[in-house]
Design a protein around this motif. Structure first.
Motif, PDB file in Angstrom:
ATOM      1  N   UNK A 119     -23.658 -12.616  32.457  1.00  0.00           N
ATOM      2  CA  UNK A 119     -24.573 -12.036  31.470  1.00  0.00           C
ATOM      3  C   UNK A 119     -24.915 -10.636  31.945  1.00  0.00           C
ATOM      4  N   UNK A 120     -25.217  -9.728  30.990  1.00  0.00           N
ATOM      5  CA  UNK A 120     -25.585  -8.367  31.394  1.00  0.00           C
ATOM      6  C   UNK A 120     -26.421  -7.701  30.309  1.00  0.00           C
ATOM      7  N   UNK A 121     -27.356  -6.863  30.752  1.00  0.00           N
ATOM      8  CA  UNK A 121     -28.073  -5.962  29.858  1.00  0.00           C
ATOM      9  C   UNK A 121     -27.244  -4.688  29.787  1.00  0.00           C
ATOM     10  N   UNK A 122     -26.875  -4.263  28.578  1.00  0.00           N
ATOM     11  CA  UNK A 122     -25.915  -3.176  28.442  1.00  0.00           C
ATOM     12  C   UNK A 122     -26.537  -1.787  28.463  1.00  0.00           C
ATOM     13  N   UNK A 123     -27.765  -1.652  28.021  1.00  0.00           N
ATOM     14  CA  UNK A 123     -28.429  -0.351  28.026  1.00  0.00           C
ATOM     15  C   UNK A 123     -29.924  -0.583  28.266  1.00  0.00           C
ATOM     16  N   UNK A 124     -30.287  -1.014  29.492  1.00  0.00           N
ATOM     17  CA  UNK A 124     -31.651  -1.492  29.745  1.00  0.00           C
ATOM     18  C   UNK A 124     -32.739  -0.431  29.690  1.00  0.00           C
ATOM     19  N   UNK A 125     -32.378   0.818  29.585  1.00  0.00           N
ATOM     20  CA  UNK A 125     -33.389   1.859  29.464  1.00  0.00           C
ATOM     21  C   UNK A 125     -34.022   1.919  28.087  1.00  0.00           C
TER      22      UNK A 125
END
Length: 195
Positions: A119-125
């Motif tokens: 799993x990954x957050x792709x643009x966490x900003x």
């Protein structure tokens, strides 16, 4: 309980847009590592969570990708026709169920055994979305329809099949620039097609 929760105090949440998805401006106080509190504000774009999957054929050493128009990359200087792994938003379904349906809609391949790899957050900003990454084997017999997506949702998707070596070379040449797809292709090179 999340240890960070004690370091965040939400002051105000303002909805800036609720058209395609939800854009919010949140003002909050954050306790810094030195113990002082700092007021900050950030905009977050909430489009829900999603899933993506790489179809691979270990015998023929091929992968299936798609190509479709993406306005955000077009307005950022790309021609807009992005080569990607099939993906879609969960829309209240489980990641496994949603990605099976999405893969069939987009590529025409029916998959049964999907395997989550990370799993990954792709643009966490700025974007709240978390993606669930899957892989599944396919072969020519698992093609049950033309694919191409759902026209009513604005999809006009081309289905592509590449040898894994060619897909990786396309990443190196800058022809595949989608983050989720690059991550899945690199995973495939390390785990699925390693000699």
């Amino acid at each position: 309980m999340n240890e960070t929760a004690e370091r965040v105090r939400i002051v105000d949440v303002e909805v800036l847009s609720d058209d395609w998805y939800v854009l919010k401006k949140t003002t909050f106080d954050f306790q810094r590592a030195d113990g002082t509190w700092q007021r900050q504000s950030r905009e977050t774009y909430d489009r829900g969570n999603g899933a993506t999957l790489l179809l691979y054929d270990p015998d023929r050493r091929t992968v299936v990708l798609t190509r479709q128009f993406r306005l955000p990359v077009f307005v950022n200087g790309h021609d807009g026709m992005l080569i990607e792994a099939p993906a879609g938003l969960l829309e209240a379904a489980s990641p496994e169920m949603r990605i099976r349906a999405e893969v069939e809609e987009e590529t025409g391949y029916r998959v049964h055994d999907v395997r989550k790899v990370f799993e990954a957050y792709m643009s966490p900003g700025s974007v709240t979305e978390k993606l669930y990454f899957f892989v599944a084997q396919y072969d020519p017999a698992s093609k049950v329809s033309r694919g191409g997506g759902v026209a009513g949702e604005g999809e006009d998707i081309e289905v592509l099949e590449y040898p894994i070596a060619d897909a990786l070379a396309m990443v190196r040449r800058g022809e595949i620039v989608d983050g989720k797809t690059i991550m899945l292709l690199q995973y495939a090179a390390l785990e699925l097609f390693a000699r």
